[in-house]
Design a protein around this motif. Structure first.
Motif, mmCIF file in Angstrom:
data_model
loop_
_atom_site.group_PDB
_atom_site.id
_atom_site.type_symbol
_atom_site.label_atom_id
_atom_site.label_comp_id
_atom_site.label_asym_id
_atom_site.label_seq_id
_atom_site.Cartn_x
_atom_site.Cartn_y
_atom_site.Cartn_z
ATOM 1 N N LEU A 33 0.776 -1.134 -0.004
ATOM 2 C CA LEU A 33 -0.131 -0.071 0.046
ATOM 3 C C LEU A 33 0.842 1.238 -0.011
ATOM 4 N N ILE A 34 1.881 1.190 0.675
ATOM 5 C CA ILE A 34 2.734 2.442 0.709
ATOM 6 C C ILE A 34 4.075 2.538 -0.314
ATOM 7 N N GLU A 35 4.253 1.350 -0.969
ATOM 8 C CA GLU A 35 5.118 1.478 -2.062
ATOM 9 C C GLU A 35 4.406 1.466 -3.494
ATOM 10 N N THR A 36 4.980 0.564 -4.375
ATOM 11 C CA THR A 36 4.041 0.737 -5.852
ATOM 12 C C THR A 36 3.179 -0.650 -5.788
ATOM 13 N N ASP A 37 1.901 -0.445 -6.047
ATOM 14 C CA ASP A 37 1.075 -1.518 -5.892
ATOM 15 C C ASP A 37 0.851 -2.049 -7.524
ATOM 16 N N LEU A 38 1.465 -3.053 -7.941
ATOM 17 C CA LEU A 38 1.347 -3.694 -9.084
ATOM 18 C C LEU A 38 0.166 -4.456 -9.499
ATOM 19 N N SER A 39 -0.719 -4.620 -8.478
ATOM 20 C CA SER A 39 -1.580 -5.918 -8.351
ATOM 21 C C SER A 39 -2.650 -5.554 -9.552
ATOM 22 N N GLN A 40 -2.961 -4.342 -9.686
ATOM 23 C CA GLN A 40 -4.078 -3.974 -10.830
ATOM 24 C C GLN A 40 -3.384 -3.587 -12.093
ATOM 25 N N ALA A 41 -2.207 -3.884 -12.331
ATOM 26 C CA ALA A 41 -1.633 -3.518 -13.554
ATOM 27 C C ALA A 41 -2.207 -4.376 -14.438
ATOM 28 N N ALA A 42 -2.877 -3.840 -15.663
ATOM 29 C CA ALA A 42 -3.560 -4.499 -16.656
ATOM 30 C C ALA A 42 -2.605 -5.257 -17.623
ATOM 31 N N ASP A 43 -1.340 -4.552 -17.685
ATOM 32 C CA ASP A 43 -0.334 -5.258 -18.720
ATOM 33 C C ASP A 43 1.214 -4.905 -18.250
ATOM 34 N N ARG A 44 2.084 -5.312 -19.127
ATOM 35 C CA ARG A 44 3.492 -4.895 -18.913
ATOM 36 C C ARG A 44 3.708 -3.700 -18.745
ATOM 37 N N GLU A 45 3.114 -2.895 -19.616
ATOM 38 C CA GLU A 45 3.501 -1.496 -19.940
ATOM 39 C C GLU A 45 2.946 -0.867 -18.739
ATOM 40 N N GLU A 46 1.821 -1.033 -18.215
ATOM 41 C CA GLU A 46 1.414 -0.385 -17.246
ATOM 42 C C GLU A 46 2.376 -0.588 -15.968
ATOM 43 N N ALA A 47 2.556 -1.861 -15.527
ATOM 44 C CA ALA A 47 3.588 -2.262 -14.491
ATOM 45 C C ALA A 47 4.821 -1.695 -14.402
ATOM 46 N N LEU A 48 5.430 -1.233 -15.789
ATOM 47 C CA LEU A 48 6.505 -0.682 -15.861
ATOM 48 C C LEU A 48 6.369 0.709 -15.774
ATOM 49 N N SER A 49 5.254 1.270 -16.061
ATOM 50 C CA SER A 49 5.306 2.801 -16.084
ATOM 51 C C SER A 49 4.793 2.997 -14.413
ATOM 52 N N LEU A 50 4.287 2.299 -13.791
ATOM 53 C CA LEU A 50 4.029 2.546 -12.158
ATOM 54 C C LEU A 50 5.509 2.581 -11.555
ATOM 55 N N LEU A 51 6.383 1.580 -11.761
ATOM 56 C CA LEU A 51 7.632 1.408 -11.347
ATOM 57 C C LEU A 51 8.584 2.708 -11.774
ATOM 58 N N ALA A 52 8.378 3.282 -12.981
ATOM 59 C CA ALA A 52 8.857 4.348 -13.485
ATOM 60 C C ALA A 52 8.539 5.693 -12.723
ATOM 61 N N ALA A 53 7.340 5.666 -12.266
ATOM 62 C CA ALA A 53 6.909 6.841 -11.560
ATOM 63 C C ALA A 53 7.231 6.764 -10.256
ATOM 64 N N ASN A 54 7.471 5.641 -9.710
ATOM 65 C CA ASN A 54 8.025 5.556 -8.438
ATOM 66 C C ASN A 54 9.638 6.092 -8.203
ATOM 67 N N ALA A 55 10.465 5.519 -9.567
ATOM 68 C CA ALA A 55 11.655 5.938 -9.772
ATOM 69 C C ALA A 55 11.819 7.487 -9.635
ATOM 70 N N GLU A 56 10.741 8.066 -10.335
ATOM 71 C CA GLU A 56 10.847 9.562 -10.707
ATOM 72 C C GLU A 56 11.029 10.358 -9.201
ATOM 73 N N SER A 57 10.317 9.670 -8.305
ATOM 74 C CA SER A 57 10.237 10.328 -7.043
ATOM 75 C C SER A 57 10.865 9.844 -5.781
ATOM 76 N N THR A 58 11.879 8.691 -6.146
ATOM 77 C CA THR A 58 12.818 8.245 -5.261
ATOM 78 C C THR A 58 14.298 8.689 -5.226
ATOM 79 N N GLU A 59 14.789 8.844 -4.307
ATOM 80 C CA GLU A 59 16.112 9.556 -4.322
ATOM 81 C C GLU A 59 17.169 8.473 -4.948
ATOM 82 N N PRO A 60 18.066 8.745 -6.141
ATOM 83 C CA PRO A 60 18.884 7.925 -6.630
ATOM 84 C C PRO A 60 19.823 7.097 -5.586
ATOM 85 N N GLY A 61 19.898 5.957 -6.056
ATOM 86 C CA GLY A 61 20.378 4.992 -5.216
ATOM 87 C C GLY A 61 19.695 4.206 -4.421
#
Length: 522
Positions: A78-106
């Motif tokens: 719930l507090i990280e990236t919830d991939l359970s509702q991703a309808a396909d690969r593209e959506e799952a990868l997009s959700l992870l990319a959004a997390n990366a954009e708001s996460t400190e490098p490293g």
């Protein structure tokens, strides 16, 4: 002077779930317990100055008890990236990319709950290192599959995690890592990326709130395979901290990991040590892996991976060593076993230590997805609880995961809840947090097309209340709304007994814990 705390739920359908299956109109809670249940007039007459909830025809059941979950995983998702509702690969990868954009490098980018088996045809393969490298090369990425036995990682994660000694669980193709790691190697990733106690507390709080929304008042949370630090256990520390601070608004029974078997045995804390909010359940062990990760130990081989019959995460000798430690202190054991071969191994080792107990051990097997008829008979003879997950039927359909892994013949032959009850095996329902919704699981158990799996509404509800309480030795305090039982209840907008085909559309409108309304969506 002490003022009695009273809560009156009136003008509805109260299903007590006692042996007689009493149906009433009202229930009165007093000082954390059920005081009276009956018709509106009689129950009102027994109250003094209660807070009153007009049910307006809604249905009350005993609070749901999730007999097998991972409460911190629920919260972290719930507090990280919830991939359970991703309808396909593209959506799952997009959700992870959004997390990366708001996460400190490293820092770690974490995703949870992806399920490639539900994606469109042609996309049903595990996420890869190359795909996750495209998400980010500035962060280590770990995308956890829904079953927790596979994690997909990027190249930066391979730089961060030491896989020495577990290379056999790093999946390669053509001599190069694909990015998929399983079992022990997945544990290394979890250990490297696991939240500290402060973050675990936040995850626990989020999971408690979600549990209330789902009508869950009790959970039996199972330790995983991963040892995050050399001393102690992050989950135990977070649970005890929440309990001490009065923030544990959920009844939790904790099953300790097998790597703590000796410490738990040395303490000689029999199952049930604790209070009504935090209890020691006993020992949690793993025998095999999972179907989704192609690591469950089968009698045959995987239909989509010829020559592979899965793996034992821990062999029989290791299991028996842990079991004897638990038996020496009369501790209950809950062992993960999915494949038919793994179930048989666990039964062999349970039978070998059964006589070492001075009490009814009420041993458990978790999941029991591919038990044979012989295995069910052995479980019945030994009084072993089948702790099962009705929500797993989401994968038991044409073109679904079970068919892909095991073939079409497996569709009616997995998760045989009807056969379990007919064999007189005690049945408890949980979710394994995939997803953590009792009504979702009950709907699957009631509406499945296969006779060997299908239950009545009453049987399914009982498995999520009475049966779950029995599994953790709390049937004298939980599972019914009889006088003297804990004041835990869920209010539904409709009665599932009257509309079995519509359970998927029924909503939780209120949850009561200890006589207090902790969720209200009326």
């Amino acid at each position: 002077m002490h003022r009695e705390s009273e809560l009156l739920l009136r003008n509805g359908t109260v299903r007590v779930l006692d042996d007689e299956r009493t149906v009433a109109e009202s229930v009165l809670f007093r000082d954390g317990e059920v005081a009276t249940v009956g018709d509106d007039a009689a129950v009102a007459a027994s109250a003094s100055d209660p807070d009153v909830v007009d049910l307006d025809g809604r249905t009350v059941l005993p609070g749901f008890n999730d007999a097998h979950t991972h409460i911190f995983s629920v919260g972290v998702q719930l507090i990280e990236t919830d991939l359970s509702q991703a309808a396909d690969r593209e959506e799952a990868l997009s959700l992870l990319a959004a997390n990366a954009e708001s996460t400190e490098p490293g820092s770690w980018v974490l995703g949870f709950g992806y399920d490639e088996s539900m994606w469109p045809e042609g996309e049903r393969s595990y996420l890869t290192r190359d795909e996750l490298d495209e998400v980010t090369e500035d962060h280590p990425v770990a995308a956890n599959r829904v079953d927790g036995h596979t994690i997909s990682v990027n190249g930066r994660a391979f730089e961060e995690v030491d896989f020495e000694g577990v290379e056999h669980d790093v999946i390669e193709r053509g001599g190069e890592p694909t990015g998929r790691v399983v079992e022990d190697a997945a544990g290394r990733v979890r250990s490297a990326s696991y939240p500290d106690v402060e973050k675990a507390r936040r995850a626990l709080a989020a999971a408690i709130e979600r549990s209330h929304e789902l009508g869950i008042t009790s959970v039996q949370t199972m330790a995983g395979l991963t040892r995050v630090r050399d001393h102690g256990n992050v989950q135990q520390e977070a649970l005890f901290a929440a309990w001490r601070d009065g923030d544990l608004d959920l009844r939790v029974t904790f099953y300790a990991p097998s790597w703590q078997a000796e410490s738990l045995s040395d303490l000689e804390l029999a199952s049930g040590f604790g209070d009504d909010y935090l209890r020691v359940g006993g020992l949690k062990a793993f025998s095999d892996g999972s179907l989704g990760s192609q690591t469950a130990k089968l009698h045959d081989e995987f239909a989509d991976d010829p020559g592979n019959d899965g793996q034992m995460v821990h062999d029989g000798d290791q299991l028996e060593e842990w079991f004897r430690l638990a038996a020496g202190s009369n501790q209950q054991i809950a062992t993960h076993a999915i494949g038919g071969k793994a179930i048989d191994v666990v039964l062999d080792r349970y039978e070998a230590v059964r006589e070492a107990y001075d009490v009814d051990p009420r041993l458990r097997i978790e999941h029991v997805e591919l038990a044979t008829d012989e295995a069910l008979d052995r479980m019945a003879d030994a009084g072993i609880v089948a702790s099962m997950q009705p929500n797993f039927l989401q994968w038991s359909k044409p073109d679904g995961l079970y068919e892909a892994r095991l073939g079409t013949d497996a569709l009616p032959a997995n998760n045989r809840y009807r056969d379990v009850l007919d064999a007189d095996v005690p049945l408890a329902f949980g979710s394994d947090k995939m997803p953590p919704g009792p009504l979702y699981g009950i709907d699957h158990a009631v509406t499945t097309e296969y006779d060997a799996q299908r239950l009545t509404v009453d049987e399914a509800v009982a498995a999520y209340t009475r049966g779950a309480a029995y599994a953790e030795f709390t049937e004298d305090r939980k599972g019914t709304l009889e006088p003297g039982m804990l004041a835990d209840a869920v209010v539904l907008d409709r009665d599932p007994y009257d509309a079995p085909a519509e359970i998927a559309d029924i909503s939780v409108v209120a949850t009561v814990l200890g006589g207090e309304v902790v969720y209200d969506d009326r």
